[in-house]
Design a protein around this motif. Structure first.
Motif, mmCIF file in Angstrom:
data_model
loop_
_atom_site.group_PDB
_atom_site.id
_atom_site.type_symbol
_atom_site.label_atom_id
_atom_site.label_comp_id
_atom_site.label_asym_id
_atom_site.label_seq_id
_atom_site.Cartn_x
_atom_site.Cartn_y
_atom_site.Cartn_z
ATOM 1 N N PRO A 8 0.808 -1.229 0.000
ATOM 2 C CA PRO A 8 0.000 0.000 0.000
ATOM 3 C C PRO A 8 0.834 1.270 0.000
ATOM 4 N N GLU A 9 2.053 1.206 0.556
ATOM 5 C CA GLU A 9 2.906 2.389 0.557
ATOM 6 C C GLU A 9 3.380 2.722 -0.859
ATOM 7 N N VAL A 10 3.592 1.699 -1.682
ATOM 8 C CA VAL A 10 3.965 1.942 -3.078
ATOM 9 C C VAL A 10 2.812 2.634 -3.795
ATOM 10 N N THR A 11 1.592 2.180 -3.529
ATOM 11 C CA THR A 11 0.415 2.813 -4.131
ATOM 12 C C THR A 11 0.307 4.268 -3.695
ATOM 13 N N ARG A 12 0.527 4.530 -2.415
ATOM 14 C CA ARG A 12 0.455 5.917 -1.917
ATOM 15 C C ARG A 12 1.521 6.794 -2.561
ATOM 16 N N ALA A 13 2.715 6.245 -2.713
ATOM 17 C CA ALA A 13 3.788 7.027 -3.338
ATOM 18 C C ALA A 13 3.437 7.362 -4.779
ATOM 19 N N ARG A 14 2.941 6.392 -5.499
ATOM 20 C CA ARG A 14 2.582 6.627 -6.910
ATOM 21 C C ARG A 14 1.456 7.652 -7.014
ATOM 22 N N GLN A 15 0.448 7.530 -6.156
ATOM 23 C CA GLN A 15 -0.676 8.466 -6.214
ATOM 24 C C GLN A 15 -0.246 9.888 -5.879
ATOM 25 N N ALA A 16 0.634 10.021 -4.899
ATOM 26 C CA ALA A 16 1.140 11.354 -4.558
ATOM 27 C C ALA A 16 1.956 11.927 -5.710
ATOM 28 N N ALA A 17 2.726 11.073 -6.383
ATOM 29 C CA ALA A 17 3.515 11.525 -7.531
ATOM 30 C C ALA A 17 2.616 11.960 -8.674
ATOM 31 N N GLU A 18 1.559 11.209 -8.915
ATOM 32 C CA GLU A 18 0.615 11.576 -9.974
ATOM 33 C C GLU A 18 -0.057 12.912 -9.693
ATOM 34 N N ALA A 19 -0.311 13.176 -8.414
ATOM 35 C CA ALA A 19 -0.965 14.422 -8.021
ATOM 36 C C ALA A 19 0.006 15.592 -7.900
ATOM 37 N N GLY A 20 1.302 15.312 -7.974
ATOM 38 C CA GLY A 20 2.299 16.365 -7.786
ATOM 39 C C GLY A 20 2.334 16.880 -6.359
ATOM 40 N N ASP A 21 1.986 16.012 -5.413
ATOM 41 C CA ASP A 21 1.904 16.394 -4.006
ATOM 42 C C ASP A 21 3.216 16.010 -3.318
ATOM 43 N N TRP A 22 4.169 16.935 -3.299
ATOM 44 C CA TRP A 22 5.480 16.642 -2.734
ATOM 45 C C TRP A 22 5.416 16.404 -1.230
ATOM 46 N N ARG A 53 7.713 17.345 -14.671
ATOM 47 C CA ARG A 53 7.185 18.695 -14.862
ATOM 48 C C ARG A 53 7.204 19.518 -13.573
ATOM 49 N N TRP A 54 7.212 18.849 -12.420
ATOM 50 C CA TRP A 54 7.142 19.611 -11.170
ATOM 51 C C TRP A 54 8.306 19.381 -10.212
ATOM 52 N N ILE A 55 9.051 18.306 -10.367
ATOM 53 C CA ILE A 55 10.086 17.991 -9.383
ATOM 54 C C ILE A 55 11.252 18.985 -9.427
ATOM 55 N N ASP A 60 14.782 23.153 -6.717
ATOM 56 C CA ASP A 60 15.201 24.551 -6.563
ATOM 57 C C ASP A 60 14.814 25.116 -5.194
ATOM 58 N N ALA A 61 13.656 24.682 -4.687
ATOM 59 C CA ALA A 61 13.166 25.214 -3.418
ATOM 60 C C ALA A 61 13.891 24.623 -2.217
ATOM 61 N N GLU A 62 14.531 23.456 -2.402
ATOM 62 C CA GLU A 62 15.226 22.786 -1.291
ATOM 63 C C GLU A 62 16.671 22.498 -1.703
ATOM 64 N N PRO A 63 17.497 23.534 -1.793
ATOM 65 C CA PRO A 63 18.849 23.374 -2.349
ATOM 66 C C PRO A 63 19.768 22.450 -1.559
ATOM 67 N N ASP A 64 19.461 22.217 -0.285
ATOM 68 C CA ASP A 64 20.335 21.361 0.528
ATOM 69 C C ASP A 64 19.791 19.945 0.694
ATOM 70 N N ALA A 66 18.618 16.132 -0.239
ATOM 71 C CA ALA A 66 18.984 15.039 -1.148
ATOM 72 C C ALA A 66 17.767 14.399 -1.799
ATOM 73 N N LEU A 67 16.673 14.271 -1.048
ATOM 74 C CA LEU A 67 15.546 13.477 -1.541
ATOM 75 C C LEU A 67 14.937 14.014 -2.836
ATOM 76 N N PRO A 68 14.695 15.329 -2.978
ATOM 77 C CA PRO A 68 14.166 15.810 -4.261
ATOM 78 C C PRO A 68 15.109 15.511 -5.421
ATOM 79 N N ARG A 69 16.407 15.602 -5.193
ATOM 80 C CA ARG A 69 17.384 15.310 -6.245
ATOM 81 C C ARG A 69 17.370 13.828 -6.611
ATOM 82 N N LEU A 70 17.202 12.981 -5.616
ATOM 83 C CA LEU A 70 17.108 11.550 -5.880
ATOM 84 C C LEU A 70 15.882 11.237 -6.724
ATOM 85 N N VAL A 71 14.743 11.802 -6.367
ATOM 86 C CA VAL A 71 13.511 11.576 -7.127
ATOM 87 C C VAL A 71 13.650 12.127 -8.542
#
Length: 303
Positions: A8-22, A53-55, A60-64, A66-71
Motif C-alpha cells: 500500500p505504501e507503493v500505491t500511496r507514493a505513486r498516487q502522490a507523484a501523480e498528483a504532484g503532491d510533494w 514537470r514539477w520535481i 530549486d526550493a530545497e537546495p540542501d 537530497a531526496l528531491p534530487r534523488l527523485v
C-alpha cells in the motif's frame, strides 16, 4: 497485473507523484528509510509520467535536500529510457539517442548531488548504475558504481539486478561473466536473501539471446534445472526468506525459468505462491502482454 506489488505504501507514493503532491510523497518516502530498501517506492515514482514537470521546482526550493534530487534523478532515468524505447540499438533513431543521453546526463547530475548530500544512501548509486549503462561508461566505471552501492547495502537486490544487466552479452559482457556474477552473488549471500533470483534471470537472459531451437535446448539442460533448484533452495524455499523488496518478482522469475526448463512441479509451486499476481519482469520476455504469458505458462504447469 500487479502494479504495486501489493504494497500500500507503493500505491500511496505513486498516487502522490501523480498528483504532484510533494508533501505527501516526501512523507511516504521518509517513512521507509534507506536501510529498509525503498527501491520499490522510488521506482514507482520514477515510472510516473509527469513527475519531471514539477520535481525541478522542488529541487530549486530545497537546495540542501537530497531526496528531491534523488527523485528527480530517478525520474529522468526512466524518462530517458522511455525516449530510447526497448528496441535494439540499430532500430533507435539518432534523435531518440540524443534525447536519451540528454536526460541521462541530467539524471547523473542530480544523482551525484544526492549522493554528496547523503553519503550513506544506496539509492543514488542504484540510479547511477542505470545511467552508466545507457551512457556506456564502460565496465570498469560501472563496477565501481556497483561496489559503491553494495558497500552501503551488501545484498541490495536492485543494485545486483542492474550489475547483472551490465555484464550481459547484450551490454558488452558475456554469458560466462553473467553466470559467474549471478552465482557468486546468490550463493555468496546468506541463505534466504533475494539474490537467488539472479541465477534464474541469468538463465532467462541466456535463453533470450539464443535463436529458436537453440534456446529451448539450452534451458532444458539438466545442469540448468539443477542450478535453478539450488538457487531456489538458497532463496525463496529457505525458511529465512523474507526479502525487503521484490518478493513477487522473484517468484515470477523462478516460475518462468522453471516453466521453460520443463520443471512443472517447481513452476507450479511458484505460481501458487504468486496467488495469480503477475509482474512485468520477466514475462515481457515471452510476450508483449505479460499477463497472457503468465497465464499460458501457469496453465501448462497444471495450475
Amino acid at each position: 497485473m500487479e502494479r504495486d506489488s501489493g504494497d500500500p505504501e507503493v500505491t500511496r507514493a505513486r498516487q502522490a507523484a501523480e498528483a504532484g503532491d510533494w508533501t505527501a510523497l516526501r512523507a511516504v518516502l521518509e517513512g521507509r528509510p534507506e536501510s529498509g530498501d525503498r527501491t520499490e517506492l522510488l521506482m514507482a515514482v520514477a515510472d510516473t509520467a509527469g513527475v519531471e514537470r514539477w520535481i525541478g521546482g522542488v529541487v530549486d526550493a530545497e537546495p540542501d535536500a537530497a531526496l528531491p534530487r534523488l527523485v528527480a534523478g530517478l525520474r529522468h532515468v526512466r524518462w530517458g529510457w522511455d525516449a530510447r524505447s526497448g528496441a535494439l540499438a540499430k532500430h533507435v533513431s539518432r534523435d531518440q539517442f540524443e534525447v536519451f543521453h540528454e536526460r541521462l546526463r541530467t539524471a547523473e547530475t542530480w544523482l551525484y548531488e544526492a549522493a554528496e548530500r547523503e553519503p550513506a544512501w544506496t539509492s543514488p548509486w542504484y540510479g547511477l548504475l542505470m545511467t552508466g549503462r545507457g551512457l556506456q561508461v564502460g565496465q570498469v566505471t560501472a563496477r565501481r558504481r556497483f561496489e559503491a552501492a553494495v558497500r552501503r547495502d551488501p545484498y541490495h537486490l536492485g543494485a545486483h539486478q542492474q550489475q547483472l544487466q551490465q555484464v550481459c552479452a547484450k551490454w558488452s559482457g558475456s554469458h560466462e561473466e553473467m553466470h559467474a556474477f549471478a552465482r557468486e552473488s546468490a550463493f555468496g549471500a546468506p541463505a534466504g536473501t533475494a539474490l537467488g533470483q539472479l541465477v534464474a534471470v541469468a538463465h532467462l537472459e541466456h535463453w533470450l539471446a539464443l535463436d529458436s531451437g537453440a534456446d529451448a535446448a539450452y534451458v532444458r539442460r539438466p545442469e540448468v534445472a539443477e542450478e535453478l533448484h539450488r538457487a531456489a533452495d538458497h532463496s525463496y524455499r529457505h525458511p529465512d526468506f523474507a526479502p525487503r523488496t521484490g518478493r513477487l518478482q522473484i517468484l515470477n522469475s523462478f516460475a518462468m525459468a522453471f516453466s521453460l526448463a520443463g520443471e512443472r512441479r517447481a513452476a507450479r509451486e511458484c505460481f501458487e505462491a504468486t496467488e495469480g499476481r503477475v509482474t512485468e519482469v520477466p514475462w515481457q520476455y515471452l510476450d508483449n502482454d505479460p499477463v497472457a504469458a503468465y497465464r499460458k505458462q501457469r496453465s501448462a504447469a497444471g495450475r
